[in-house]
Scaffold this motif. Structure first.
Motif, PDB file in Angstrom:
ATOM      1  N   LEU A   1      27.778  17.573  69.372  1.00 34.58           N
ATOM      2  CA  LEU A   1      28.105  18.802  70.078  1.00 34.58           C
ATOM      3  C   LEU A   1      26.625  19.498  70.498  1.00 34.58           C
ATOM      4  N   LEU A   2      26.651  19.614  71.953  1.00 30.41           N
ATOM      5  CA  LEU A   2      25.299  20.203  72.370  1.00 30.41           C
ATOM      6  C   LEU A   2      25.586  21.617  72.931  1.00 30.41           C
TER       7      LEU A   2
ATOM      8  N   GLY B   1      21.343  17.585  62.688  1.00 35.05           N
ATOM      9  CA  GLY B   1      20.915  18.680  63.534  1.00 35.05           C
ATOM     10  C   GLY B   1      20.076  18.328  64.767  1.00 35.05           C
ATOM     11  N   LEU B   2      20.296  18.015  65.746  1.00 36.84           N
ATOM     12  CA  LEU B   2      19.447  17.283  66.638  1.00 36.84           C
ATOM     13  C   LEU B   2      18.445  18.024  67.382  1.00 36.84           C
TER      14      LEU B   2
ATOM     15  N   LEU C   1      13.431  11.716  69.566  1.00 41.12           N
ATOM     16  CA  LEU C   1      14.349  12.416  68.964  1.00 41.12           C
ATOM     17  C   LEU C   1      14.354  13.122  67.655  1.00 41.12           C
ATOM     18  N   LEU C   2      14.194  14.229  67.311  1.00 46.49           N
ATOM     19  CA  LEU C   2      14.209  14.708  66.018  1.00 46.49           C
ATOM     20  C   LEU C   2      15.312  15.116  65.407  1.00 46.49           C
ATOM     21  N   ALA C   3      15.709  14.773  63.953  1.00 41.49           N
ATOM     22  CA  ALA C   3      16.850  15.223  63.635  1.00 41.49           C
ATOM     23  C   ALA C   3      16.732  15.784  62.023  1.00 41.49           C
TER      24      ALA C   3
ATOM     25  N   PRO D   1      19.405  25.980  61.894  1.00 42.96           N
ATOM     26  CA  PRO D   1      19.593  25.984  63.201  1.00 42.96           C
ATOM     27  C   PRO D   1      18.862  24.702  64.059  1.00 42.96           C
ATOM     28  N   ALA D   2      19.754  24.480  65.151  1.00 38.75           N
ATOM     29  CA  ALA D   2      19.285  22.989  65.946  1.00 38.75           C
ATOM     30  C   ALA D   2      18.700  23.646  67.167  1.00 38.75           C
ATOM     31  N   GLN D   3      17.830  22.664  67.738  1.00 43.16           N
ATOM     32  CA  GLN D   3      17.306  22.690  69.070  1.00 43.16           C
ATOM     33  C   GLN D   3      18.225  22.472  70.244  1.00 43.16           C
ATOM     34  N   VAL D   4      19.061  21.216  70.045  1.00 45.26           N
ATOM     35  CA  VAL D   4      19.733  20.827  70.949  1.00 45.26           C
ATOM     36  C   VAL D   4      21.099  20.934  70.697  1.00 45.26           C
TER      37      VAL D   4
END
Length: 533
Positions: A59-60, A258-259, A266-268, A231-234
């Motif tokens: 999900l983006l 959480g991408l 890439l951070l998650a 909450p995610a960035q991407v």
């Protein structure tokens, strides 16, 4: 010039500077590729279209064009042209799998006919019963409807059947496309475009939206892992195991990511949900700053570290086999296949440790490093367990070689009263102590590398890799995609095979789970960094 005019000039200059600063900040927050680094997103409403049976989800929460702009900005200047070509190839008829087949079969140009009406959110779901489901948020409903109608006209002109059905007030259109087992699409409420291989997947998405209990949001495992993430960035990624939990071992039930992004990769934020047996116990542990990494050589290929060796190895042996994205994985068999475990009960059960793989001829050599026990020493423990321990001189001091004599059985024709003939022992483990640490290795070369080479923690590459991770944690994991070439031969020779990742476990938490075997859920929180550049 009077003082009044000078003061007014200064004030005007400061005002212009403040206005310019506000404009720059607003541009960074809205138009610049850097906006991805500054904004955090809550789970968007489009997730309500994912059916509860969804096995994997991507999900983006940001537009694809924003991701492309950031990727271009993060790519070194010498590689930007190639990166732009890779992006265009990905979103073309030459793209991978389902996407490439859709664009090729529908004669669609992504940049000209699809991207202009795309909105912020994109959902990609894998449904075991019906294949792939795609939901696209739209910002121009009329243009999206026009392009879908154009696609159906092309299908009709090509002599292909176009079937129109209505489901709960939504028009679902199906038509076969070359390279796909089927294709169906629907415009849902002038807000989303739904695409799938089977019309049944679209009907399931409509049901999930209208009846929340049928949505993935109602799945307890999804809520456990996704709600644990900030909450995610991407965007987010989710996977759940279709296999039932085992009452006898550790079963990975679900994984949530959480991408996010950085200029290096890439951070998650991660959350893994495990089913544990009823009698599974986890010692209390607090976050610490790992020091043992300073004892590993800079040529380390992969490692895992922690503070409780006995619990770690026992848990690894209990992990049940699974299939992750089509790959068969059996972590419980990794140890016996890679490490001779006859020595594992000799080392201290608690205290900081690291288990690493080092390059060697054939399969990689293993190296274990941990705090040196006071008494009895590791050599004394090995002798007490029946090992043969021989001292040997190395370039870096005295070491010992451990081996277990193997009895060679005699032929049946020989008299029964003759003694067994022992085979000459071969060293199975090499051991050395230094600076309060004990080293065990499967080869003398690996041991000497650990004693001689610069430490991994001192390398600039390692420091850059772990910089985004919390420095106080429960242990590190580290490796490269090149280690997966056995399962993914397509990685061989690609630049992705040389990319590396690091992982830090930050928390472990038990909770009750709805299992009749009285097993519990174990939530493992962490942070992952996958370095591209």
């Amino acid at each position: 010039m009077g003082q009044g005019q000078l003061r007014r000039g200064i004030l005007i200059g400061l005002g212009l500077l403040a206005a310019m600063s506000v404009w720059v900040i607003a541009w960074l927050l809205t138009q610049s590729p850097l906006a991805l680094l500054l904004v955090r997103h809550e789970l968007p409403p489009i997730v309500g279209l994912a059916p509860r049976s969804t096995q994997a989800l991507l999900l983006l929460a940001v537009p694809l064009e924003n991701l492309q702009a950031f990727w271009q900005a993060a790519t070194p200047a010498s590689q930007r042209r190639a990166t732009r070509q890779q992006w265009r190839k990905f979103f073309s008829s030459e793209g991978p799998g389902w996407l490439g087949s859709l664009l090729a079969g529908g004669s669609l140009n992504f940049e000209r006919e699809v991207q202009p009406w795309l909105g912020k959110s994109t959902l990609l779901a894998s449904l075991p019963e019906w294949g792939t489901l795609v939901a696209l948020e739209i910002r121009k409903p009329a243009l999206a409807q026009f392009e879908l109608n154009l696609l159906w006209e092309r299908q009709s002109l090509a002599g292909l059947p176009v079937q129109v059905d209505t489901y709960k007030g939504i028009q679902v259109v199906s038509s076969p496309l070359p390279g796909l087992p089927g294709f169906a699409a629907a415009l849902f409420g002038e807000r989303y475009v739904l695409l799938a291989e089977k019309a049944a997947a679209l009907r399931a998405a409509i049901d999930a939206w209208q009846v929340p209990q049928l949505s993935l949001m109602a799945e307890p495992q999804f809520r456990q892992v996704i709600q644990a993430l900030p909450p995610a960035q991407v965007g987010w990624a989710f996977w759940q195991n279709p296999q039932p939990a085992s009452a006898e071992g550790l079963t990975l039930q679900a994984v949530g990511l959480g991408l996010g992004v950085s200029f290096q990769g890439l951070l998650a934020e991660t959350a893994a949900l495990w089913h544990t047996p009823a009698n599974f116990a986890l010692p209390r542990s607090e976050a610490f700053r790992p020091q043992v990494i300073g004892q590993l050589p800079d040529e380390t290929l992969a490692l895992v570290s922690g503070r409780n060796w006995a619990v770690f190895w026992q848990s690894l042996g209990q992990v049940q086999p699974l299939r992750l994205l089509g790959l068969p994985l059996d972590p419980g068999q990794w140890g016996p296949a890679q490490v001779d475990l006859d020595w594992q009960r000799l080392v201290p059960e608690t205290g900081e440790f690291a288990l690493a793989l080092l390059p060697a001829d054939g399969k990689p050599a293993w190296l274990w490093v941990g705090k040196r026990p006071e008494a009895p020493t590791l050599d004394e423990r090995a002798i007490a367990q029946g090992w043969q321990v021989v001292s040997m001189a190395t370039k870096h001091g005295v070491a010992t070689a451990w081996s277990k004599p193997v009895v060679q059985p005699l032929a049946e024709a020989l008299p029964q009263n003759l003694p067994a003939i022992p085979k000459p022992p071969l060293a199975q483990v090499y051991h050395a102590d230094r600076d309060g640490y004990s080293y065990l290795a499967s080869s003398l070369a690996a041991l000497e590398a650990a004693l001689a080479d610069p430490p991994l923690s001192a390398t600039r590459a390692w420091r850059r890799l772990v910089a985004p991770l919390p420095h106080r944690n429960l242990g590190y994991g580290y490796g490269s995609l090149g280690l997966l070439e056995t399962w993914l031969p397509q990685l061989s020779g690609s630049r992705w095979s040389s990319t590396r990742f690091a992982f830090a476990t930050t928390a472990l938490k038990f909770s009750e789970a709805p299992y009749p075997d009285r097993g519990r859920w174990l939530l493992q929180r962490g942070k992952l960094f996958w370095q591209w550049y």
